[in-house]
Design an enzyme around this catalytic site. Structure first.
Site, PDB file in Angstrom:
ATOM      1  N   GLU A  67       1.427  -7.570  12.583  1.00  0.00           N
ATOM      2  CA  GLU A  67       0.239  -7.750  13.413  1.00  0.00           C
ATOM      3  C   GLU A  67      -0.411  -9.113  13.163  1.00  0.00           C
ATOM      4  O   GLU A  67      -0.980  -9.709  14.054  1.00  0.00           O
ATOM      5  CB  GLU A  67      -0.759  -6.610  13.134  1.00  0.00           C
ATOM      6  CG  GLU A  67      -1.731  -6.362  14.257  1.00  0.00           C
ATOM      7  CD  GLU A  67      -2.778  -5.314  13.896  1.00  0.00           C
ATOM      8  OE1 GLU A  67      -2.852  -4.865  12.741  1.00  0.00           O
ATOM      9  OE2 GLU A  67      -3.554  -4.957  14.802  1.00  0.00           O
ATOM     10  N   ARG A  89       0.814  -1.222   0.000  1.00  0.00           N
ATOM     11  CA  ARG A  89       0.000   0.000   0.000  1.00  0.00           C
ATOM     12  C   ARG A  89       0.842   1.264   0.000  1.00  0.00           C
ATOM     13  O   ARG A  89       0.365   2.328  -0.404  1.00  0.00           O
ATOM     14  CB  ARG A  89      -1.005  -0.046   1.157  1.00  0.00           C
ATOM     15  CG  ARG A  89      -2.134  -1.021   0.866  1.00  0.00           C
ATOM     16  CD  ARG A  89      -2.987  -1.312   2.065  1.00  0.00           C
ATOM     17  NE  ARG A  89      -2.647  -2.568   2.698  1.00  0.00           N
ATOM     18  CZ  ARG A  89      -2.968  -2.898   3.932  1.00  0.00           C
ATOM     19  NH1 ARG A  89      -3.613  -2.040   4.684  1.00  0.00           N
ATOM     20  NH2 ARG A  89      -2.634  -4.064   4.428  1.00  0.00           N
TER      21      ARG A  89
HETATM   22  O1  LIG Z   1       3.395  -2.312  11.635  1.00  0.00           O
HETATM   23  P1  LIG Z   1       3.197  -3.712  11.168  1.00  0.00           P
HETATM   24  O2  LIG Z   1       2.715  -4.631  12.238  1.00  0.00           O
HETATM   25  O3  LIG Z   1       4.428  -4.237  10.465  1.00  0.00           O
HETATM   26  O4  LIG Z   1       2.009  -3.732  10.104  1.00  0.00           O
HETATM   27  C1  LIG Z   1       1.841  -2.759   9.115  1.00  0.00           C
HETATM   28  C2  LIG Z   1       1.978  -3.329   7.738  1.00  0.00           C
HETATM   29  O5  LIG Z   1       0.947  -4.313   7.494  1.00  0.00           O
HETATM   30  C3  LIG Z   1       0.222  -3.960   6.313  1.00  0.00           C
HETATM   31  O6  LIG Z   1       0.746  -4.549   5.167  1.00  0.00           O
HETATM   32  P2  LIG Z   1       0.607  -6.085   4.855  1.00  0.00           P
HETATM   33  O7  LIG Z   1       1.850  -6.764   5.343  1.00  0.00           O
HETATM   34  O8  LIG Z   1      -0.684  -6.589   5.342  1.00  0.00           O
HETATM   35  O9  LIG Z   1       0.726  -6.132   3.297  1.00  0.00           O
HETATM   36  P3  LIG Z   1      -0.089  -5.514   2.073  1.00  0.00           P
HETATM   37  O10 LIG Z   1       0.239  -4.047   2.041  1.00  0.00           O
HETATM   38  O11 LIG Z   1       0.508  -6.264   0.955  1.00  0.00           O
HETATM   39  O12 LIG Z   1      -1.544  -5.756   2.283  1.00  0.00           O
HETATM   40  C4  LIG Z   1       0.372  -2.460   6.220  1.00  0.00           C
HETATM   41  O13 LIG Z   1       0.142  -1.968   4.913  1.00  0.00           O
HETATM   42  C5  LIG Z   1       1.786  -2.256   6.689  1.00  0.00           C
HETATM   43  O14 LIG Z   1       2.726  -2.438   5.641  1.00  0.00           O
HETATM   44  N1  LIG Z   2      -5.373  -3.081  11.496  1.00  0.00           N
HETATM   45  C1  LIG Z   2      -4.893  -2.958  10.266  1.00  0.00           C
HETATM   46  N2  LIG Z   2      -5.624  -2.370   9.295  1.00  0.00           N
HETATM   47  C2  LIG Z   2      -5.139  -2.227   8.040  1.00  0.00           C
HETATM   48  N3  LIG Z   2      -3.936  -2.663   7.674  1.00  0.00           N
HETATM   49  C3  LIG Z   2      -3.178  -3.236   8.604  1.00  0.00           C
HETATM   50  N4  LIG Z   2      -1.937  -3.746   8.559  1.00  0.00           N
HETATM   51  C4  LIG Z   2      -1.638  -4.223   9.777  1.00  0.00           C
HETATM   52  N5  LIG Z   2      -2.628  -4.028  10.632  1.00  0.00           N
HETATM   53  C5  LIG Z   2      -3.618  -3.429   9.937  1.00  0.00           C
END
Ligand SMILES: O=P(O)(O)OC[C@H]1O[C@H](OP(=O)(O)OP(=O)(O)O)[C@H](O)[C@@H]1O
Ligand SMILES: Nc1ncnc2[nH]cnc12
Length: 182
Positions: A106, A69
């Protein structure tokens, strides 16, 4: 106020992608061009103020965006600042020599990579992503920038889950537009 307007565009989804997680969906924000422009302007104004306060003659060289994202708005900020955009990708997606760092997030474990020649030693870098939860991914991105010799000025996010206290894990200041405190 920017913050309230941007916040109003985010849609919570309880128990996604698994029970106990309230997923904050940013895509409605991108569907609204006025909100999207407000978001980009907020980040660019903030970064301009930080750069001027720190060193008026120094610019931001590189905007690093996190997979996936962070790719949606990082390049726009980079273009507005006249900076390079560099992606940090999930493992196995980037060609050539890469630095890598693994992390816990997370809802799972992952590994990030960045092309080894993407950042030059001493370059001024900001790291952007949509949301910081545990801070695991941002910390891993910071490690990749450090391996290249870049200097992180700030980490920027649309949303910060402040109750997870991720800011304490980072080696540079954190800026977020929307804070969620429970
Ligand atoms: O602070 P953290 O616990 O590391 O979590 C945050 C990360 O998790 C989500 O991405 P995700 O890994 O779900 O990947 P995506 O963007 O491909 O959906 C979000 O966009 C952050 O990159
Ligand atoms: N709570 C949350 N909502 C959206 N993106 C996330 N990536 C990690 N935690 C998330």
């Amino acid at each position: 106020m920017d913050t309230e307007y941007i916040k109003s565009q985010l849609v919570p989804h309880p128990d996604f992608p698994k029970k106990g997680i309230v997923f904050l969906d940013m895509f409605p924000l991108l569907r609204n061009p006025v909100a999207f422009e407000t978001l980009i302007t907020n980040f660019v104004h903030h970064l301009t103020a930080v750069t001027i306060a720190k060193s008026p003659n120094r610019k931001i060289d590189v905007v690093v965006g996190l997979d996936a994202r962070g790719f949606l708005f990082g390049p726009i900020i980079a273009l507005r600042l006249g900076a390079a955009f560099v992606p940090v990708r999930k493992q196995g997606k980037l060609p050539g020599k890469c630095h890598s760092a693994s992390y816990e997030k997370e809802y799972g474990v992952d590994s990030f990579e960045m092309q080894a020649d993407a950042i030059e030693p001493g370059q001024s870098v900001v790291v952007v992503d949509d949301l910081i939860a545990t801070g695991g991914s941002a910390k891993a991105a910071g490690e990749l920038v450090a391996k290249s010799g870049g200097k992180i000025l700030e980490y920027l996010f649309i949303i910060e889950l402040t109750f997870l206290k991720a800011a304490e894990k980072l080696d540079a200041p954190l800026y977020s537009i929307v804070q969620v405190d429970d």
